[in-house]
Design an enzyme around this catalytic site. Structure first.
Site, PDB file in Angstrom:
ATOM      1  N   ARG A  51      32.016  52.110 -44.435  1.00 31.56           N
ATOM      2  CA  ARG A  51      32.529  52.377 -45.781  1.00 31.56           C
ATOM      3  C   ARG A  51      31.446  53.117 -46.551  1.00 31.56           C
ATOM      4  NH1 ARG A  51      28.600  50.462 -47.680  1.00 31.56           N
ATOM      5  NH2 ARG A  51      29.568  50.651 -49.712  1.00 31.56           N
ATOM      6  N   GLY A  52      31.783  53.526 -47.795  1.00 28.52           N
ATOM      7  CA  GLY A  52      30.860  54.374 -48.545  1.00 28.52           C
ATOM      8  C   GLY A  52      31.249  55.816 -48.249  1.00 28.52           C
ATOM      9  N   ALA A  53      31.382  56.609 -49.328  1.00 25.24           N
ATOM     10  CA  ALA A  53      31.979  57.948 -49.178  1.00 25.24           C
ATOM     11  C   ALA A  53      31.320  58.812 -48.081  1.00 25.24           C
ATOM     12  CB  ALA A  53      31.977  58.654 -50.534  1.00 25.24           C
ATOM     13  N   ARG A  88      41.793  56.267 -45.924  1.00 29.24           N
ATOM     14  CA  ARG A  88      41.357  55.762 -47.240  1.00 29.24           C
ATOM     15  C   ARG A  88      41.494  56.914 -48.227  1.00 29.24           C
ATOM     16  NH1 ARG A  88      36.206  52.103 -48.135  1.00 29.24           N
ATOM     17  NH2 ARG A  88      37.398  51.513 -49.980  1.00 29.24           N
ATOM     18  N   GLN A 199      30.074  44.136 -51.891  1.00 28.24           N
ATOM     19  CA  GLN A 199      29.182  45.100 -51.227  1.00 28.24           C
ATOM     20  C   GLN A 199      27.766  45.047 -51.803  1.00 28.24           C
ATOM     21  OE1 GLN A 199      32.252  45.801 -52.327  1.00 28.24           O
ATOM     22  NE2 GLN A 199      33.220  47.488 -51.240  1.00 28.24           N
ATOM     23  N   ASP A 240      32.526  58.064 -55.270  1.00 27.19           N
ATOM     24  CA  ASP A 240      33.431  58.416 -54.168  1.00 27.19           C
ATOM     25  C   ASP A 240      34.060  59.782 -54.370  1.00 27.19           C
ATOM     26  OD1 ASP A 240      33.340  55.331 -54.291  1.00 27.19           O
ATOM     27  OD2 ASP A 240      33.957  55.895 -52.260  1.00 27.19           O
ATOM     28  N   ASN A 250      34.233  55.825 -59.009  1.00 32.57           N
ATOM     29  CA  ASN A 250      33.390  54.964 -58.162  1.00 32.57           C
ATOM     30  C   ASN A 250      33.981  53.556 -58.124  1.00 32.57           C
ATOM     31  OD1 ASN A 250      31.009  54.596 -56.522  1.00 32.57           O
ATOM     32  ND2 ASN A 250      30.114  53.423 -58.196  1.00 32.57           N
ATOM     33  N   LYS A 251      33.344  52.689 -57.416  1.00 32.16           N
ATOM     34  CA  LYS A 251      33.800  51.308 -57.217  1.00 32.16           C
ATOM     35  C   LYS A 251      34.226  50.670 -58.534  1.00 32.16           C
ATOM     36  CE  LYS A 251      34.209  49.564 -54.154  1.00 32.16           C
ATOM     37  NZ  LYS A 251      35.544  49.642 -53.517  1.00 32.16           N
TER      38      LYS A 251
END
Ligand code: MRU
Length: 356
Positions: A51-53, A88, A199, A240, A250-251
């Site tokens: 995960r993570g862009a 995603r 996370q 992201d 973002n998150k």
């Protein structure tokens, strides 16, 4: 970066398979997982083993190489590209990496197609590593400036994991922190836990510990009072997808941190490689915001007294829950965008100056 003193990247290709660090098992178990088929790669992105862009982009690139390895028929490769893009929706690096791979592979049906796919995937990953390193060099200047004024530990707040585990190496938000630490500048990181998947607690705190960087996990709602008390010198988060007008997706929870930072005159920086810039989407309302399974909220995973990973229900079993994974912070709350080419104002003109 290091895990138990050994250097790793988050993804590599070896003996015809992709190797990843399974992030659903961290911090309690360190497991290197093999992805053997395009289906495995798509699943790894969906269930967030990776995960993570930037890492999603790198996995998609190697995933397409796996597709070529399985069946180099162009219909199969095109269908694999489409399935990857749907795995995603929010991180733009995914579309960016798939587009770049497909451009490279278009019209090639020689024996060399697999080598070409593997080389391009490696190049995408190597480039991300270099870009993240440069983000660190550029962001270091901001931390140095604060330290030179303060002459004391620089307290940095971050949200989610925009660390090396979210990229190929270095991280985006953490790269300036790693560079400052290597230079001997005392830093301390406030790590937002980052519900629902934690996370921050599970990944950011874990990787900072491994690099021996002082950090403290806080509940997601704690940043505001710390800023009011003057205990946060700056915020750095990842993204992201950043629009060309400087709006930052973002998150979930990033927006509230930016509002608190604005109210307390705390600089709020966003660190990103250029592969995270979405030059096409004009308005924040058009960014697809991923809504994930509400079980991520209602259940929590941890380790029990017998060292066994356990998942338990923490909500009333009749309650409904909603799990939006990202939000958008308007550009006006962003002090600057730390990129591989320098620090840009969060605006079209600011980005244009660096990325003609
Ligand atoms: O849902 P995740 O864990 O993939 O979300 C990750 C983030 O929001 C990161 O901040 C972002 O991808 C930047 S990673 C350098």
């Amino acid at each position: 970066m290091k895990i138990e003193g050994r250097e790793y990247r988050t993804i590599w290709f070896e003996n015809n398979v992709i190797k990843i660090i399974d992030q659903t098992k961290l911090p309690h178990q360190f497991i290197i997982k093999e992805l053997k088929t395009i289906k495995d790669a798509i699943n790894a992105i969906k269930v967030m083993e990776v995960r993570g862009a930037p890492l999603i982009g790198g996995t998609a690139a190697y995933g397409l190489a796996l597709a070529v390895q399985e069946n180099n028929d162009s219909e199969f490769i095109e269908k694999s590209a489409k399935d990857l893009i749907q795995s995603r929706p929010t991180a733009i690096n995914l579309n960016w990496a798939v587009d770049r791979m497909m451009k490279k592979l278009s019209g090639i049906n020689s024996d060399q197609i697999l080598d070409i796919a593997l080389n391009e995937a490696k190049e995408i990953c190597d480039e991300d590593e270099k870009f993240c390193e440069n983000i660190g060099i550029n962001g270091l200047k901001i931390i140095e400036e604060i330290y030179n004024k303060k002459k004391d530990t620089v307290n940095i707040l971050t949200h989610c994991n925009a660390g090396w585990l979210a990229t190929i190496n270095w991280g985006t938000a953490t790269s300036p922190i790693y560079h400052a630490h290597k230079k001997g500048i005392p830093v301390h990181v406030w790590v937002d836990e980052t519900r629902p998947r934690n996370q921050g607690a599970n990944l950011t705190s874990y990787e900072l510990n491994e690099e021996e960087i002082p950090n403290t996990i806080i509940a997601d709602n704690t940043g505001g009072i710390l800023m009011q008390r003057g205990e946060v010198d700056m915020c750095i988060v990842g993204t992201d997808r950043t629009l060309s007008n400087g709006d930052v997706c973002n998150k979930i929870g990033t927006y509230l941190k930016a509002l608190a930072a604005h109210d307390n005159n705390v600089p709020f920086y966003v660190a990103l490689p250029s592969s995270t810039i979405d030059w096409d989407t004009k308005y924040a309302k058009d960014i697809p915001i991923e809504e994930r399974n509400s079980e991520e909220l209602s259940h929590i995973e941890g380790i029990d007294e017998n060292n066994k990973i356990k998942k338990i229900l923490i909500y009333p079993n009749k309650s409904k829950a909603m799990n939006l994974a990202f939000d958008v912070t308007p550009a006006k709350y962003v002090t600057g965008l730390i990129t591989e080419r320098g620090i840009a104002e969060a605006s079209f003109d600011g980005l244009k100056k660096l990325f003609k």
